[in-house]
Design a protein around this motif. Structure first.
Motif, PDB file in Angstrom:
ATOM      1  N   ASP A   1      -3.089   6.226   8.245  1.00 17.43           N
ATOM      2  CA  ASP A   1      -2.551   7.580   8.364  1.00 17.43           C
ATOM      3  C   ASP A   1      -3.470   8.412   9.254  1.00 17.43           C
ATOM      4  OD1 ASP A   1      -0.847   9.767   6.277  1.00 17.43           O
ATOM      5  OD2 ASP A   1      -2.340  10.445   7.727  1.00 17.43           O
TER       6      ASP A   1
ATOM      7  N   GLU B   1      -6.923   8.365  -3.377  1.00 20.57           N
ATOM      8  CA  GLU B   1      -5.699   8.551  -2.625  1.00 20.57           C
ATOM      9  C   GLU B   1      -6.007   8.622  -1.114  1.00 20.57           C
ATOM     10  OE1 GLU B   1      -3.317  11.920  -3.716  1.00 20.57           O
ATOM     11  OE2 GLU B   1      -1.546  10.855  -2.981  1.00 20.57           O
TER      12      GLU B   1
ATOM     13  N   CYS C   1       0.846  -1.202   0.000  1.00 20.10           N
ATOM     14  CA  CYS C   1       0.000   0.000   0.000  1.00 20.10           C
ATOM     15  C   CYS C   1       0.878   1.246   0.000  1.00 20.10           C
ATOM     16  CB  CYS C   1      -0.897   0.026   1.233  1.00 20.10           C
ATOM     17  SG  CYS C   1      -2.146  -1.228   1.241  1.00 20.10           S
ATOM     18  N   GLU C   2       1.857   1.205   0.874  1.00 22.70           N
ATOM     19  CA  GLU C   2       2.794   2.323   1.019  1.00 22.70           C
ATOM     20  C   GLU C   2       3.438   2.650  -0.333  1.00 22.70           C
ATOM     21  OE1 GLU C   2       4.282   2.697   4.784  1.00 22.70           O
ATOM     22  OE2 GLU C   2       4.065   4.731   4.006  1.00 22.70           O
TER      23      GLU C   2
ATOM     24  N   CYS D   1      -6.648   5.243   0.173  1.00 24.49           N
ATOM     25  CA  CYS D   1      -5.403   4.488   0.347  1.00 24.49           C
ATOM     26  C   CYS D   1      -4.699   4.918   1.627  1.00 24.49           C
ATOM     27  CB  CYS D   1      -4.510   4.714  -0.858  1.00 24.49           C
ATOM     28  SG  CYS D   1      -3.016   3.724  -0.792  1.00 24.49           S
ATOM     29  N   LYS D   2      -4.734   6.225   1.894  1.00 23.70           N
ATOM     30  CA  LYS D   2      -4.103   6.724   3.121  1.00 23.70           C
ATOM     31  C   LYS D   2      -4.803   6.158   4.357  1.00 23.70           C
ATOM     32  CE  LYS D   2      -2.077  11.120   1.731  1.00 23.70           C
ATOM     33  NZ  LYS D   2      -2.423  12.548   1.578  1.00 23.70           N
TER      34      LYS D   2
ATOM     35  N   HIS E   1       2.421   1.944  -3.378  1.00 24.60           N
ATOM     36  CA  HIS E   1       1.478   2.546  -4.328  1.00 24.60           C
ATOM     37  C   HIS E   1       1.312   4.039  -4.046  1.00 24.60           C
ATOM     38  CE1 HIS E   1       0.071  -0.685  -6.826  1.00 24.60           C
ATOM     39  NE2 HIS E   1      -0.079  -1.487  -5.766  1.00 24.60           N
ATOM     40  N   LEU E   2       1.260   4.365  -2.774  1.00 23.56           N
ATOM     41  CA  LEU E   2       1.057   5.765  -2.423  1.00 23.56           C
ATOM     42  C   LEU E   2       2.279   6.594  -2.829  1.00 23.56           C
ATOM     43  CD1 LEU E   2      -1.122   7.409  -0.965  1.00 23.56           C
ATOM     44  CD2 LEU E   2       0.277   7.263   1.087  1.00 23.56           C
ATOM     45  N   GLN E   3       3.450   6.038  -2.522  1.00 19.19           N
ATOM     46  CA  GLN E   3       4.671   6.743  -2.873  1.00 19.19           C
ATOM     47  C   GLN E   3       4.807   6.905  -4.401  1.00 19.19           C
ATOM     48  OE1 GLN E   3       7.165   5.201   0.221  1.00 19.19           O
ATOM     49  NE2 GLN E   3       6.148   7.071   0.925  1.00 19.19           N
TER      50      GLN E   3
END
Lengths: 380, 687
Positions: free
Chosen positions: B312, B303, B287-288, B306-307, B290-292
């Protein structure tokens, strides 16, 4: 006995009664009346178990009984009887007897007639009257008979403002219940274990017959007459005993059956299937007594041959005479008693079951735990 | 003494101006009386018209709600069932009772350690379902309410009930089920889902619209589903979005895959916590990544989702509106950052979630404090806070009792009375007994007392005394009610109360001129003195009227006749009359004589008895033997010599004359009878 519905109704129920179905109709029971007691405000209410839960679906699921209408009742409802299809007679702890009329069109109840001081005490040496609870009422259109703690018996007629006949001091103790024996004759039970037969054709305040339990003077609380054999009577007492009487002979009960652990509040023969009997009690139980001779069991006895000859001869006589078998189911001695099968109908012990009524395959009972139980499959 | 926890709340009594007038009060059981006094503060009296009323102030007004009565009645059954389980376990149950429904329903299940434990969880769930049923009915009532005031009242009751259920459910998870790390979070998720239930109607609303993904609340819905961990449903919603907007279809698919692959503990699975943690770590890193990589950069909605799935905190706090409350925030945060949280660490996360969520803007409310105390596993604090916050004892009494059955409260003893369980049960039961009573002074108005009895029964230390004190105060409006009260006392061998109730009823019957009834009650109470009193009334009535009343009772006294001498005399004297009526003269004669010689008959009644002997003496055949006649004569002379001889004028003189005439007649009759008896006996012997 799979389907028994309970509904909590926020009032302690003292009486439950099915509305009679019109004679000759094929309808089953669908409306019953209840009375409450010991509340700040007491009510006489009408309930329906019809399937109109679909129409009015506020949380009630199918099979649960719905309130049709209710009306305030002054004092505890001590007894309740349907007078006819529309009218209900209620006995009050204030000594008042009220006839309520049900208006099916707009679903309301109204007072159609009232005898306010049907039962009262007269203090020693003073003319003042204080009300006495009316404990029992029985109807046989057009007559209404009431009994009370004042030991008085009243005979009312629906169209008369005053009592047609009053027997003052009919009993030295409290009269607990009343039922019709044959039309001009009634049967009362009292708090010193006596069963008295009264004949309204006779003048004076003496009963025509007194039957009583042996020396213990255990109070009797309820009485019901066999629907077909008018001489067979069942009573329930303070010790929870069920007594069966034959009023034609003897002054003692034919049989005494150990039943509940506390006061038996009501006993009812099934109106169309009188080999079945129902009792309820202060100990929170509701029992079904089945004295019908079991057909498969009987055939197995035949197969066993001569071993149980008493049973055999009995069965033969049953076949020979249907009436004979009906009589013997409650009155005959030991062999029949052994065959009475008892089932407990409520799933758990609760507070006192104050009242019950049976009609066709339906049974309703009300408790001090403020719940009404209904089942529609009594013989399934 | 314990210190005060908070400032007491001020209750204003409408119509009383406490600024101008002094008030006085008096405590009662569960309520207090308040009224104005005519005592003025310092200044001279202004003769302000005072308030003419006395107020009854009561704390637990809830008892008066029709709907809550169902709660009390239904939970009573559960309570009694629970106590019976305990009795069964300890083998205390003396008689084979009909099986209670609790034991019928419980089949041993594999998921729990022991049968008993499983039953306790079941009991807890039963209690909760009763609260919920009540809540739903209250909700219906609020909707159907005709005027806004009562509608508001119902709504506030709904929120109170819902808070109760929320607290109970949390207590059930933490204290009764004692879920270990792993399953704990699953339970907490269920807890949140159950209590933040607006989402279901929203879901139906969105799915029911023509174009779900264009619905204004579409993204709110998806977010809520993710916040509650309902990822399957969230995925389905995303696929709807993907269907209509090809540009974001790819992103939706990727996020959907992430949702699908999130490792969760499933009850049937045998994987260990370590395995789960490992898998979860991998998934988290993905997941991390993909976000990055900015996979969802073009869609702010995706987004933010996902956070959230990364746990988060900032992203979560952005959804404050949708989270509703801090405990939802806590559970979501745990789900996406510490899925294998241990019970012992809960309070740490709870505290920080509460602080973060409130952000110093508002202070925690009572409910927050209660939940926090639960997360801290401080049962006593939970119960204490609940007692302060809730307006009646139902909740704390039942919860404490259940927790006590889980052996969680053993150590805690109060500095007064008995232990906490018993203290709370006593308070609750007393409330049931007080129900309605003070509102009217007439008799028929207390209706939940029967429930209270069972609660008192299960208070080993002070229950019995409390019951004894309460039961005597129940107004006995009808005999039937009295019988119910009597039955309660007799079952518990409360002989003192039985006697007093019977006496009350006997007194009442005497006042109402119902001697038969009075006698029955005094026989039941075994009250010899009162039986004597009533028997005297019967005898007096007989002397006045010359006939007995209430023969049906007197003729059937049986062994009860032995209760008092006077009652025995009454019964026997009536028997004499019956013998006489049946022309059994010899039996009648010997009974009459024995009544006098055995001293059962009171002296004042002897004249009457001797007078009754007259007709027997005058019969054609000889009934009294010589011996018996001598006895009778002795009795007569005893009576005559015992009488004071005083020459008083007037009416008394006349009375005396009559008595003397009677005595002379008797003497004559006795002498004649003696003569006949001697002749008869002599001639019989001679022949």
């Amino acid at each position: 006995m799979e389907e028994i519905y309970a509904k909590f109704v926020s009032q302690k129920i003292s009486k439950t009664r099915w509305r009679p179905v019109p004679p000759g109709s094929l309808q089953t029971a669908e409306t019953f009346a209840t009375g409450s007691w010991d509340n700040e405000e007491n009510y006489v209410s009408l309930w329906s178990i019809g399937d109109f839960g679909n129409v009015d679906s506020d949380g009630g699921f199918e099979g649960e009984h719905q309130l049709l209408c209710d009306i305030k009742h002054h004092g505890d409802v001590m007894d309740l009887q349907f007078f006819d299809q529309e009218r209900i007679v209620a006995a009050s702890s204030t000594g008042c007897v009220t006839v309520f009329l049900h208006h099916p069109n707009n679903q309301t109840l109204s007072v159609s007639q009232q005898w306010t001081t049907a039962h009262y005490h007269t203090g020693p040496g003073s003319p003042s009257r204080s009300s006495a609870p009316c404990t029992g009422v029985v109807c046989d259109n057009p007559e209404i008979v009431t009994v009370g703690e004042d030991g008085r018996i009243n005979l009312f007629r629906a169209d008369h403002k005053e009592a047609v006949r009053t027997i003052d001091n009919a009993d030295s103790s409290t009269l607990h219940a009343v039922t019709f024996l044959r039309t001009p004759e009634i049967l009362t039970v009292n708090s010193i274990g006596q069963l008295k037969i009264w004949d309204f054709r006779k003048q004076g305040n003496e009963p025509s017959q007194i039957l009583s339990l042996t020396g213990d003077r255990v109070p009797l609380h309820c009485v019901d007459r066999h629907p077909n054999q008018q001489h067979v009577v069942a009573t329930g007492g303070q010790d929870g005993m069920l007594s069966i009487w034959d009023v034609r002979q003897g002054t003692m009960p034919v049989s005494l059956l150990k039943a509940h652990e506390a006061e038996m509040w009501e006993v009812h023969f099934h109106p169309s299937n009188p080999d079945h009997l129902f009792t309820c009690s202060e100990d929170g139980s509701l029992w079904h007594w089945d004295a019908s001779t079991d057909v498969p069991e009987k055939s197995s006895l035949f197969n066993q041959g001569g071993r149980s000859s008493t049973f055999l001869s009995h069965s033969i006589s049953n076949q020979a005479n249907v009436h004979q078998s009906l009589i013997s189911s409650w009155l005959s001695t030991d062999p029949a008693k052994d065959r009475i099968e008892i089932t407990s109908l409520l799933p758990s012990r609760t507070l006192s079951v104050n009242s019950l009524d049976v009609l066709g395959p339906c049974l309703v009972c009300g408790t001090d735990a403020e719940a009404i139980y209904v089942t529609r499959q009594l013989f399934s | 003494m314990e210190e005060l926890d908070s400032e007491p709340t001020v209750t204003l009594i409408p119509g009383v101006n406490s600024k101008k007038k002094q008030m006085c009060f008096d405590w009662g059981p569960g309520e207090m009386l308040v009224c104005e006094t005519s005592f003025n503060k310092k200044e001279k009296s202004e003769t302000v018209p005072g308030c003419p009323f006395i107020y009854i102030i009561r704390k637990d007004i809830d008892v008066y709600s029709q709907i809550l009565r169902k709660l009390f009645n239904e939970s009573h059954g559960i309570f009694v069932g629970l106590q019976r389980i305990e009795e069964e376990l300890t083998g205390k149950s003396r008689k084979a009772q009909l099986p209670c429904f609790l034991s019928l329903q419980d089949a041993p299940c594999s998921c729990c350690m022991s049968f008993h434990f499983c039953r306790l969880v079941r009991v807890s769930k039963n209690y909760r379902s009763v609260i919920r049923a009540c809540m739903e009915e209250m909700h219906q009532a609020a909707i159907a309410a005709k005027d806004p005031a009562s509608g508001r009242q119902f709504s506030s009751q709904v929120s109170i009930l819902s808070a109760m259920e929320l607290i109970w459910n949390l207590c059930e998870i933490l204290f009764i089920e004692v879920a270990p790390a792993g399953p704990l979070l699953l339970h907490l998720l269920d807890w949140v889902r159950l209590h933040v239930c607006e989402v279901d109607s929203l879901l139906a609303d969105v799915l029911g619209s023509e174009n779900p993904s264009k619905h204004e609340s579409f993204w709110n819905l998806v977010t809520i589903l993710v916040l509650q961990g309902r990822l399957d449903e969230a995925r389905q919603m995303l696929s709807k979005e993907a269907d209509v907007s090809p540009t974001s279809a790819g992103m939706c698919r990727i996020l959907g895959d992430l949702m699908r692959t999130m490792p969760v503990l499933s009850p049937g699975n045998t994987q260990t916590l370590t395995e789960l943690e490992l898998k979860w770590q991998h998934w988290h890193e993905e997941c991390e990544r993909h976000l990055q990589d900015g996979t969802f950069a073009s869609s702010p909605h995706l987004e933010s989702l996902c956070k959230i799935m990364l746990g988060d905190e900032a992203a979560l706090l952005e959804q404050k509106e949708l989270l509703n409350n801090w405990y939802h925030f806590l559970v979501t945060r745990l789900l996406y950052s510490h899925p294998t949280v241990k019970p012992i660490d809960l309070h740490f996360y709870a505290q920080s979630s509460l602080d973060l969520f409130l952000g110093g803007e508002s202070s925690p409310e009572p409910l927050d404090n209660i939940l926090m105390a639960a997360f801290e596993f401080d049962i006593h604090q939970v119960i204490k806070e609940c007692s302060i916050a809730l307006s009646n004892w139902w909740f704390v009494a039942h919860l404490t009792d259940l927790l006590d059955h889980c052996k969680l409260l053993q150590s805690h003893n109060l500095y007064f009375g008995s232990n906490m369980r018993e203290f709370l049960l006593l308070e609750y039961a007393s409330g049931l007994f007080a129900h309605h009573r003070p509102s009217r002074l007439s008799s028929d108005c207390c209706s939940l007392w029967q429930l209270g009895v069972d609660y008192f029964d299960y208070c080993p230390e002070l229950g019995r005394v409390s019951l004894e004190l309460h039961i005597e105060r129940i107004p006995l409006s009808t005999e039937q009610k009295a019988l119910k009260v009597l039955r309660i006392c007799e079952q518990r061998q409360m002989t003192e109360q039985v006697r007093s109730i019977c006496k009350i009823l006997a007194m009442k019957a005497v006042r109402n001129n119902r001697l038969g009834s009075a006698l029955s009650w005094s026989i039941r109470a075994k009250d010899a003195a009162f039986a004597t009193l009533v028997s005297d009334r019967f005898l007096r009535d007989y002397c006045e009227r010359g006939c007995f009343s209430d023969l049906d009772l007197i003729d059937n006294l049986g062994p009860a006749m032995m209760l008092s001498d006077r009652l025995t005399f009454l019964g026997k004297y009536r028997e004499f009359h019956r013998f006489y009526g049946e022309k059994r003269f010899c039996d009648a004669a010997s009974l009459l004589l024995s009544l006098m010689t055995s001293q059962i008959a009171p002296r004042c009644f002897w004249v009457t008895l001797l007078t009754d002997a007259l007709p027997l003496l005058e019969q054609k055949q000889v009934i009294f033997t010589t011996e018996q006649t001598y006895e009778l004569m002795r009795c007569l002379e005893d009576l005559a010599s015992g009488r004071p001889v005083r020459g008083e004028p007037g009416a008394q003189r006349l009375q005396e004359d009559i008595e003397n005439t009677k005595l002379e007649m008797l003497r004559l009759a006795l002498a004649r009878n003696l003569a006949r008896a001697i002749i008869k006996e002599g001639s019989l012997e001679g022949s």
